[in-house]
Design a protein around this motif. Structure first.
Motif, PDB file in Angstrom:
ATOM      1  N   SER A  59       0.835  -1.208   0.000  1.00  0.00           N
ATOM      2  CA  SER A  59       0.000   0.000   0.000  1.00  0.00           C
ATOM      3  C   SER A  59       0.866   1.253   0.000  1.00  0.00           C
ATOM      4  CB  SER A  59      -0.953  -0.003   1.198  1.00  0.00           C
ATOM      5  OG  SER A  59      -0.249   0.066   2.427  1.00  0.00           O
ATOM      6  N   TYR A  60       1.944   1.241   0.768  1.00  0.00           N
ATOM      7  CA  TYR A  60       2.846   2.394   0.792  1.00  0.00           C
ATOM      8  C   TYR A  60       3.506   2.566  -0.575  1.00  0.00           C
ATOM      9  CZ  TYR A  60       6.861   5.311   2.047  1.00  0.00           C
ATOM     10  OH  TYR A  60       7.818   6.297   2.102  1.00  0.00           O
ATOM     11  N   GLY A  61       3.936   1.458  -1.188  1.00  0.00           N
ATOM     12  CA  GLY A  61       4.517   1.539  -2.526  1.00  0.00           C
ATOM     13  C   GLY A  61       3.542   2.101  -3.543  1.00  0.00           C
ATOM     14  N   GLN A  62       2.284   1.678  -3.454  1.00  0.00           N
ATOM     15  CA  GLN A  62       1.258   2.240  -4.332  1.00  0.00           C
ATOM     16  C   GLN A  62       1.127   3.748  -4.134  1.00  0.00           C
ATOM     17  OE1 GLN A  62      -2.145  -0.004  -3.110  1.00  0.00           O
ATOM     18  NE2 GLN A  62      -1.614  -1.831  -4.292  1.00  0.00           N
ATOM     19  N   ALA A  63       1.183   4.171  -2.870  1.00  0.00           N
ATOM     20  CA  ALA A  63       1.064   5.590  -2.557  1.00  0.00           C
ATOM     21  C   ALA A  63       2.240   6.377  -3.125  1.00  0.00           C
ATOM     22  CB  ALA A  63       0.971   5.784  -1.046  1.00  0.00           C
ATOM     23  N   VAL A  64       3.461   5.831  -3.001  1.00  0.00           N
ATOM     24  CA  VAL A  64       4.645   6.499  -3.543  1.00  0.00           C
ATOM     25  C   VAL A  64       4.498   6.711  -5.040  1.00  0.00           C
ATOM     26  CG1 VAL A  64       7.116   6.216  -3.984  1.00  0.00           C
ATOM     27  CG2 VAL A  64       6.194   5.677  -1.727  1.00  0.00           C
ATOM     28  N   ILE A  65       4.058   5.673  -5.746  1.00  0.00           N
ATOM     29  CA  ILE A  65       3.918   5.753  -7.203  1.00  0.00           C
ATOM     30  C   ILE A  65       2.822   6.735  -7.597  1.00  0.00           C
ATOM     31  CG2 ILE A  65       3.230   4.434  -9.254  1.00  0.00           C
ATOM     32  CD1 ILE A  65       4.593   1.981  -7.845  1.00  0.00           C
ATOM     33  N   ALA A  66       1.668   6.646  -6.961  1.00  0.00           N
ATOM     34  CA  ALA A  66       0.554   7.531  -7.313  1.00  0.00           C
ATOM     35  C   ALA A  66       0.907   8.990  -7.061  1.00  0.00           C
ATOM     36  CB  ALA A  66      -0.690   7.141  -6.522  1.00  0.00           C
ATOM     37  N   CYS A  67       1.583   9.272  -5.960  1.00  0.00           N
ATOM     38  CA  CYS A  67       1.970  10.653  -5.646  1.00  0.00           C
ATOM     39  C   CYS A  67       3.016  11.162  -6.622  1.00  0.00           C
ATOM     40  CB  CYS A  67       2.472  10.754  -4.219  1.00  0.00           C
ATOM     41  SG  CYS A  67       1.187  10.590  -2.972  1.00  0.00           S
ATOM     42  N   ALA A  68       3.975  10.290  -6.971  1.00  0.00           N
ATOM     43  CA  ALA A  68       5.012  10.701  -7.914  1.00  0.00           C
ATOM     44  C   ALA A  68       4.428  10.976  -9.285  1.00  0.00           C
ATOM     45  CB  ALA A  68       6.088   9.618  -7.991  1.00  0.00           C
ATOM     46  N   GLN A  69       3.507  10.141  -9.734  1.00  0.00           N
ATOM     47  CA  GLN A  69       2.870  10.368 -11.026  1.00  0.00           C
ATOM     48  C   GLN A  69       2.013  11.625 -11.005  1.00  0.00           C
ATOM     49  OE1 GLN A  69       0.828   6.747 -12.120  1.00  0.00           O
ATOM     50  NE2 GLN A  69       2.724   5.623 -12.487  1.00  0.00           N
ATOM     51  N   ASP A  70       1.361  11.852  -9.873  1.00  0.00           N
ATOM     52  CA  ASP A  70       0.550  13.060  -9.743  1.00  0.00           C
ATOM     53  C   ASP A  70       1.430  14.302  -9.765  1.00  0.00           C
ATOM     54  OD1 ASP A  70      -2.122  14.300  -9.079  1.00  0.00           O
ATOM     55  OD2 ASP A  70      -0.961  14.991  -7.358  1.00  0.00           O
ATOM     56  N   GLU A  71       2.619  14.204  -9.189  1.00  0.00           N
ATOM     57  CA  GLU A  71       3.557  15.331  -9.183  1.00  0.00           C
ATOM     58  C   GLU A  71       3.968  15.683 -10.598  1.00  0.00           C
ATOM     59  OE1 GLU A  71       8.003  16.351  -7.428  1.00  0.00           O
ATOM     60  OE2 GLU A  71       6.837  14.705  -6.576  1.00  0.00           O
ATOM     61  N   ILE A  72       4.212  14.668 -11.417  1.00  0.00           N
ATOM     62  CA  ILE A  72       4.569  14.911 -12.812  1.00  0.00           C
ATOM     63  C   ILE A  72       3.431  15.628 -13.524  1.00  0.00           C
ATOM     64  CG2 ILE A  72       5.015  13.797 -15.027  1.00  0.00           C
ATOM     65  CD1 ILE A  72       6.493  11.620 -13.543  1.00  0.00           C
ATOM     66  N   THR A  73       2.204  15.137 -13.313  1.00  0.00           N
ATOM     67  CA  THR A  73       1.036  15.734 -13.982  1.00  0.00           C
ATOM     68  C   THR A  73       0.894  17.200 -13.610  1.00  0.00           C
ATOM     69  OG1 THR A  73      -0.092  13.602 -13.989  1.00  0.00           O
ATOM     70  CG2 THR A  73      -1.450  15.564 -14.287  1.00  0.00           C
ATOM     71  N   ARG A  74       1.071  17.521 -12.337  1.00  0.00           N
ATOM     72  CA  ARG A  74       0.882  18.902 -11.892  1.00  0.00           C
ATOM     73  C   ARG A  74       2.025  19.810 -12.331  1.00  0.00           C
ATOM     74  NH1 ARG A  74       1.461  19.007  -6.859  1.00  0.00           N
ATOM     75  NH2 ARG A  74       1.603  16.815  -6.282  1.00  0.00           N
TER      76      ARG A  74
END
Length: 871
Positions: free
Chosen positions: A854-869
């Motif tokens: 779950s933490y790994g999923q969170a790291v990936i989702a946040c990192a991808q969201d950072e790229i988008t923003r």
């Protein structure tokens, strides 16, 4: 010279006695001013002599209360305001409530333990003694802020003496929300079945110094209450009688019930094992202290420190050579799980059990089995009535109480591993009571989506002499995440956890268990709802495992559709590697080696032997173990002989003389497996290293019929015996290493292949399995074969890292996945990779198994969201 400082302290510094601690230190060092809870920590204004101010700040940093976790102290020189005293200020600021971090539950502190056994103390033998430095926290909270009215202690108004302690800043119990005594607090109860007799014909209703009286419950059980010291002691005495007589007693702890019996009584253990339907899975034991543990196990200074940690985890310790343990406790395994008492009830039980054994002339230190109070894969029981109903077939008595448990928590499990040149390190096996829900940081990651590709300026690998990257997630920023909406990561199916991300903090839940039945999934939903309520979290985006059938993933997809919010589906092994990246604050590309039992692959197959070129945003599949068939699919997990057949079939080894034993044991199932493979019926393909270990265990005859998850692989490791230390186990026979080598070949791509689903290289374990069969045929001992087999995979790990460096210049290696819970593999891999000059990162506060997903999923989702923003 009088000076003034504004001091800002961050970390877990609220609801843990930090303000009264500051008050006492201010008095000690003649400091005037004030202390106040703030939205992001604790603020202090301090005025005093320069030298005394320095000593005051050092005290704050080095001697904070046990429940506190000081992350950072910021100092700012300010003008004097000429305060003539020091005071604790109170704030009703809503922001404080919203950002408060709740301490995890903590074991009874030394001061309370001393009072517990002091006949002159008013809390002598009170089973719920606590102070600001210990006792229940998260398991009794219903809402924030952390006040008594918002906990399960709300039904116990304080008596005058407790209230006076609670209000006195100089008292150890200042604002200790669970503070209580016999007069005003919770009390023990003992419920027993009508047939619960240590000695036939006893009438328990009239026993005890307090003249115990019992009532009959609607379910036919009888119950007595210990509302005075005498009656409370009588209940404990009765529980001890039952334990000495070989009975099982259910005992209420902080996060749920334990099932307890005499760990030296094989009959009691057998009854417990049969009732729990536990099969061969080992039991953990409770002992009084590290010295007692040394009577049965080896205990290093690092392990003693882990045993004594306020979290009181179960610590996996190596058994002492020549020590005989009761049958059924932890058979065939080199380790025993040991924990020290965490609650006053456990302290009393162990103390009185020891006294009873002395009277019986038993010289050994007392040792109690202390295992989760549940049946098979169901969640741990938390309610007294439920305990009688669900555990009544195992335990003949229930030692409960009238303080409700609001959050379900199992015991945490850790082990100390050798981390090569870095010395020793704590490996988390199960993160639960005592550690969760302390948040983990989400460190800044590279926002470059190409970071997983070849670095432009690849530097030579350098040895850092540490198992973990030196970057600190506590000091690394993640400013972009501060404005992002709350994320919920649903986690995996097994060893399930979930994670909420708020700002730069990830609240990873306690271990929930395997979501394979309705009860477990209900427990997952209940825990999620409690996090949402306590921390005021409302997810506006979701992440889940890409597996199409995981219950948590199905839930996330349905929620995303219903609420019309974004959902990121994450490949399982990328999540494993991302969890290491996040915990260690890594940026850029890593060679991620993810070895486990099962994970849904991008090509639809079952992955589990993966070498990924990865960062927090993306991955490429650099190498993987060659696919082997799983005849019967999930049936192979429960019947590793089927997995063995699939491996022998794929590697063209069915005709090998040593394979005849496997075929003979399978009997007619061998023909069935053959037909399934040939026709492609219910036979998924897998690259799983975990399944290869299962197959080897079955071929060697070590484990053919596992009774719990991963037992075949666990017993294969156990078969190593003394060679399992990092300094042993090497083979010096000529040609052995080459015979057991794992071949590396170029993979074949198709026009439809992508960097995510098709690797560059294949690792082929066929030579290793042929060598295993050759050695069996030659009569080589199983321990030697098992050692050679393990070494082959350590060598494969090192070769994978070397290849990734030679092709891409990546010198940082991240290790994760359930296979790295194998002590031999993780310890030898760390040492070998460091010897080759690689920087190696592993999970630190999370387990390498699916508890980190779950933490790994969170790291990936946040990192991808950072790229988008940032686009």
């Amino acid at each position: 010279m009088i000076e003034a400082l504004d001091i800002h302290v961050t970390g877990i510094v609220q609801g843990v006695g930090f303000r009264p601690f500051v008050y006492r230190m201010a008095k000690k060092y003649l400091i005037n001013g004030w202390v106040l809870n703030a939205a992001d920590g604790v603020n202090i204004h301090a005025e005093g002599e320069s030298r005394l101010l320095d000593e005051f700040v050092i005290e704050l940093s080095e001697n904070a209360p046990a429940a506190a976790q000081v992350k950072e102290i910021e100092l700012k020189e300010v003008p004097l305001q000429d305060f003539d005293s020091f005071e604790i200020r109170f704030s009703d600021d809503a922001a404080v409530q919203e950002t408060t971090l709740v301490s995890a539950d903590l074991a009874t502190c030394d001061d309370c333990a001393a009072e517990l056994f002091n006949p002159n103390d008013r809390r002598f033998r009170y089973p719920f003694i606590n102070c600001t430095n210990c006792g229940p926290r998260f398991t009794i909270i219903d809402a924030l802020p952390y006040d008594r009215v918002s906990t399960s202690m709300k039904d116990f108004p304080m008596c005058e003496r407790c209230a006076a302690e609670y209000a006195d800043p100089l008292d150890r119990r200042f604002h200790a929300q669970p503070d209580a005594c016999f007069e005003c607090g919770p009390h023990l109860s003992l419920a027993w079945r009508p047939d619960c007799e240590a000695t036939p014909g006893e009438d328990f209703s009239t026993r005890g110094a307090g003249g115990l009286l019992s009532d009959e419950l609607p379910d036919g059980w009888r119950i007595a209450w210990g509302k005075t010291r005498e009656t409370s002691d009588a209940l404990i005495a009765r529980a001890i009688e039952l334990l000495c007589a070989g009975q099982v007693v259910a005992v209420k702890g902080l996060g749920g019930f334990h099932l307890v019996c005499d760990a030296r009584n094989a009959g009691a253990i057998a009854r417990l094992r049969e009732g729990k339907r536990r099969g061969g899975k080992p039991f953990a034991v409770m002992m009084a202290n590290a010295e007692a543990a040394r009577s049965v196990c080896e205990v290093t200074p690092e392990e003693e420190k882990a045993l004594s940690d306020p979290a009181r985890p179960i610590v996996l310790l190596k058994k002492r050579q020549g020590v005989a343990l009761a049958a059924g406790l932890a058979d065939k395994l080199p380790e025993l799980g040991v924990m020290l008492p965490a609650t006053p009830v456990q302290l009393l039980l162990l103390h009185d059990f020891a006294r009873a054994l002395e009277q019986m002339g038993v010289p050994e230190p007392p040792m109690l089995v202390m295992t989760s109070g549940n049946i098979h894969d169901e969640p741990i029981v938390t309610d007294d009535a439920e305990a009688r109903g669900k555990l009544g077939g195992i335990a003949c008595a229930v030692l409960g109480n009238d303080r409700a448990i609001l959050s379900r928590y199992d015991d945490s499990v850790v082990r100390i591993i050798s981390a090569g040149s870095a010395g020793s390190a704590v490996q988390m096996i199960r993160r639960a009571r005592g550690f969760a829900p302390v948040p983990l940081k989400l460190a800044r990651t590279s926002a470059d989506p190409e970071a997983a590709a070849v670095p432009e300026d690849a530097a030579a690998p350098e040895a850092i002499g540490a198992a973990c990257h030196e970057g600190s997630p506590e000091t690394a920023g993640h400013e972009a995440a501060a404005v992002a909406p709350v994320l919920f990561a649903a986690g995996s199916e097994q060893k399930s956890t979930f994670a909420f991300v708020r700002g730069s903090e990830a609240f990873v839940s306690q271990h929930v268990g395997d979501l394979e039945n309705a009860e477990a999934f209900d427990a997952w939903l209940d825990a999620k709802s409690r996090f949402e309520k306590l921390f005021e979290l409302r997810a506006a985006r979701l992440a889940c495992d890409a597996h199409p059938e995981y219950l948590a993933s199905k839930w996330a997809r349905e929620q995303a559709r219903k609420l019309n919010i974004p959902l990121v589906e994450v490949q399982h092994h990328h999540a494993h590697i991302a969890s290491v990246i996040g915990e260690n604050g890594l940026s850029g590309a890593v060679c991620g080696i993810a070895f486990d039992g099962t994970g849904f692959g991008a090509d639809g197959s079952i992955w589990g032997g993966e070498v990924l070129l990865a960062n927090a945003q993306a991955y490429e599949r650099f190498a993987n173990f060659a696919y082997v068939p799983m005849p019967g699919g999930a049936a192979c997990v429960k019947n590793p002989l089927r997995m063995a057949y699939g491996v022998l079939w794929e590697f063209d080894l069915l005709e090998h003389p040593a394979a005849k034993r496997v075929l003979g044991v399978l009997g007619e199932q061998a023909d069935l497996c053959d037909q399934m493979i040939e026709r492609g019926l219910n036979t998924p393909m897998t690259s799983s290293v975990g399944r290869l270990f299962d197959a080897a265990s079955a071929i060697l005859g070590i484990c053919e019929h596992p009774t719990y998850e991963s037992e075949a692989a666990v017993l294969l490791e156990a078969a190593l015996g003394p060679v399992a230390s990092p300094d042993g186990g090497s083979t010096d026979e000529a040609g052995v290493n080459s015979r057991y080598s794992i071949a590396i070949t170029k993979n074949t791509a198709t026009p439809k292949s992508t960097a995510q689903d098709t690797s560059v290289l294949l690792f082929d374990a066929a030579p290793t399995f042929k060598a295993l069969l050759d050695d069996m045929q030659a009569g080589i001992p199983a321990a030697t074969i098992a050692c050679r087999f393990h070494n082959a995979f350590v060598e494969a790990i090192v070769n994978a890292a070397k290849l990734a460096y030679s092709v891409y210049g990546v010198s940082t290696v991240a290790l994760s996945g359930g296979v790295f819970m194998n002590r031999f593999i993780i310890e030898h891999a760390l040492a070998a990779l460091q010897d080759e000059g690689f920087t190696v990162a592993v999970n630190r506060e999370l387990p390498p198994n699916d508890g980190c997903i779950s933490y790994g999923q969170a790291v990936i989702a946040c990192a991808q969201d950072e790229i988008t923003r940032n686009e």
